[in-house]
Write an enzyme that holds these catalytic residues in place. Structure first.
Site, PDB file in Angstrom:
ATOM      1  N   CYS A  45      32.580  64.877  40.684  1.00 28.88           N
ATOM      2  CA  CYS A  45      33.049  63.781  41.492  1.00 28.88           C
ATOM      3  C   CYS A  45      32.643  62.443  40.747  1.00 28.88           C
ATOM      4  O   CYS A  45      32.030  61.904  39.965  1.00 28.88           O
ATOM      5  CB  CYS A  45      32.769  63.691  42.422  1.00 28.88           C
ATOM      6  SG  CYS A  45      32.966  62.377  43.803  1.00 28.88           S
ATOM      7  N   TRP A  78      30.015  71.039  49.128  1.00 25.92           N
ATOM      8  CA  TRP A  78      29.480  71.099  48.319  1.00 25.92           C
ATOM      9  C   TRP A  78      28.951  71.593  48.772  1.00 25.92           C
ATOM     10  O   TRP A  78      27.931  72.061  49.497  1.00 25.92           O
ATOM     11  CB  TRP A  78      29.188  69.862  48.008  1.00 25.92           C
ATOM     12  CG  TRP A  78      30.563  68.862  46.915  1.00 25.92           C
ATOM     13  CD1 TRP A  78      30.378  67.835  48.418  1.00 25.92           C
ATOM     14  CD2 TRP A  78      30.881  68.859  45.599  1.00 25.92           C
ATOM     15  NE1 TRP A  78      31.586  66.941  47.769  1.00 25.92           N
ATOM     16  CE2 TRP A  78      31.864  67.574  46.569  1.00 25.92           C
ATOM     17  CE3 TRP A  78      30.631  68.937  44.857  1.00 25.92           C
ATOM     18  CZ2 TRP A  78      32.393  66.862  45.511  1.00 25.92           C
ATOM     19  CZ3 TRP A  78      32.284  68.643  43.723  1.00 25.92           C
ATOM     20  CH2 TRP A  78      32.872  67.947  44.093  1.00 25.92           C
ATOM     21  N   THR A 112      30.627  64.786  51.603  1.00 28.55           N
ATOM     22  CA  THR A 112      31.306  64.082  50.757  1.00 28.55           C
ATOM     23  C   THR A 112      30.064  63.706  49.755  1.00 28.55           C
ATOM     24  O   THR A 112      28.769  63.503  50.422  1.00 28.55           O
ATOM     25  CB  THR A 112      31.936  62.659  50.474  1.00 28.55           C
ATOM     26  OG1 THR A 112      31.484  61.200  51.551  1.00 28.55           O
ATOM     27  CG2 THR A 112      32.931  63.007  51.611  1.00 28.55           C
ATOM     28  N   VAL A 113      29.698  63.707  48.926  1.00 28.85           N
ATOM     29  CA  VAL A 113      28.927  63.107  46.831  1.00 28.85           C
ATOM     30  C   VAL A 113      29.399  61.947  46.589  1.00 28.85           C
ATOM     31  O   VAL A 113      30.620  61.806  46.707  1.00 28.85           O
ATOM     32  CB  VAL A 113      29.041  63.945  46.251  1.00 28.85           C
ATOM     33  CG1 VAL A 113      27.817  65.799  46.762  1.00 28.85           C
ATOM     34  CG2 VAL A 113      30.728  64.528  45.944  1.00 28.85           C
ATOM     35  N   TYR A 176      44.468  58.638  42.748  1.00 25.01           N
ATOM     36  CA  TYR A 176      44.766  59.484  43.397  1.00 25.01           C
ATOM     37  C   TYR A 176      46.360  59.232  44.683  1.00 25.01           C
ATOM     38  O   TYR A 176      46.604  60.569  44.810  1.00 25.01           O
ATOM     39  CB  TYR A 176      44.251  59.957  45.010  1.00 25.01           C
ATOM     40  CG  TYR A 176      42.796  60.136  44.105  1.00 25.01           C
ATOM     41  CD1 TYR A 176      42.146  62.158  44.740  1.00 25.01           C
ATOM     42  CD2 TYR A 176      41.462  59.247  43.263  1.00 25.01           C
ATOM     43  CE1 TYR A 176      40.735  62.341  43.837  1.00 25.01           C
ATOM     44  CE2 TYR A 176      40.630  59.878  42.782  1.00 25.01           C
ATOM     45  CZ  TYR A 176      39.967  61.506  42.804  1.00 25.01           C
ATOM     46  OH  TYR A 176      38.992  61.990  42.692  1.00 25.01           O
TER      47      TYR A 176
END
Length: 336
Positions: A45, A78, A112-113, A176
């Protein structure tokens, strides 16, 4: 998958994160304390990669542990599939989702990370990725290594903030917008906007070694993690293909300069990066086939950026080599 929605067939990233901060004065109830928190990341990521780099540069390994998730995930979360028995050895959980639900049982948003987890309670503290790295620089100063660089100097903060906002909108998120455009017209608008921004950066970096000032700052960290993924992923997978990064002389030299700087290239896992994008984004790549290329050997070629002056760490020093347990596996990156 990126967390976001579509507005008139254009990708709009969800930026509604948990905004609690870990600070020296503990104003949000989370004081800086060694060994209390765990930084959870994935090397795949780009947003998490920023935190990995900043933690390395500042030398916070002794006081802020790091859990590394695998490169892929499902719709839930994750996972810690790189660890024995598929559990983080400190938090004891299989999925990052468990830390979010420990704090918010009905947490409705994306998992999220990077995320920072409070080890005693097992609860997530924050996943506000832009603030996490700034706080590592400004709130954890008592625990910085001797010789740690100042990545967010007082006298440059206004300019760094301005560059960061622009780079985030046009480049970090711009790739993105290309990759997840819902229609041809949306894609072409995103494509033109992205390459206009890269052209602007090409011009800026032709005359200066770093984005702001004479040394590496937070702004360079944030741009680098997108650039290092450009040719392996964004050029093909996201159709950002007017040209490769390696065909933009200043940006390519700048990216190699940083890659060859301790704390940057030694955090990059190209195998994880490619596996994440090409496997997880099944709507873009339904076969799940991961490309064998590109040739990565160019990352170690001479860049000649020293002639522009500047010192990578200012009055500081390079970080030591990564710890054995945090070293990118052989074959996953480029080594001399």
């Amino acid at each position: 998958m990126p967390q976001g929605r579509y507005v008139e067939d254009e990708f709009d990233r969800d930026t509604d994160y948990i905004e609690d901060r870990i600070t020296e004065d503990g104003r949000d109830g989370w004081p800086v304390e060694p060994d209390r928190y765990r930084l959870v990341v994935s090397r795949a990521c780009p947003w998490a990669n920023r935190a990995i780099i900043v933690r390395r540069l500042l030398g916070l390994e002794d006081v802020l542990g790091m859990g590394v998730c695998g490169p892929t995930h499902d719709a839930r979360s994750w996972t810690f599939d790189l660890d024995p028995d598929g559990r983080d050895p400190v938090l004891g959980i299989e999925r990052l989702q468990e830390a979010f639900l420990a704090r918010y049982p009905d947490y409705p948003k994306g998992i999220t990370v990077p995320a920072v987890v409070d080890v005693p309670t097992g609860q997530v503290v924050t996943n506000d990725f832009p603030q996490i790295t700034l706080d590592l620089s400004t709130q954890w100063t008592k625990w910085h290594r001797e010789g740690a660089p100042d990545l967010y100097p007082d006298h440059l903060r206004a300019e760094i903030d301005e560059i960061n906002e622009w780079v985030y909108t046009e480049v970090n998120n711009g790739v993105y917008r290309c990759g997840f455009a819902g229609r041809q017209a949306s894609y072409e608008r995103a494509y033109d906007r992205l390459f206009a921004a890269l052209d602007r950066l090409e011009e800026r970096l032709t005359q200066r070694r770093y984005l702001v000032g004479e040394q590496i700052t937070e702004a360079d960290v944030r741009l680098f993690t997108t650039l290092v993924r450009f040719d392996p992923v964004y050029h093909g997978h996201f159709k950002a293909n007017r040209n490769k990064l390696s065909e933009m002389p200043a940006l390519w030299g700048y990216a190699r300069d940083l890659f060859q700087t301790p704390g940057f290239g030694d955090t990059i896992d190209f195998a994880h990066i490619k596996a994440h994008y090409y496997v997880v984004h099944s709507d873009i790549n339904p076969t799940g086939v991961v490309p064998k290329g590109p040739d990565l050997s160019g990352w170690l070629t001479a860049h000649g950026r020293e002639q522009l002056g500047g010192r990578p760490f200012g009055d500081g020093t390079p970080p030591p080599p990564p710890r054995p347990e945090e070293t990118v596996p052989a074959g996953h990156t480029v080594t001399a």
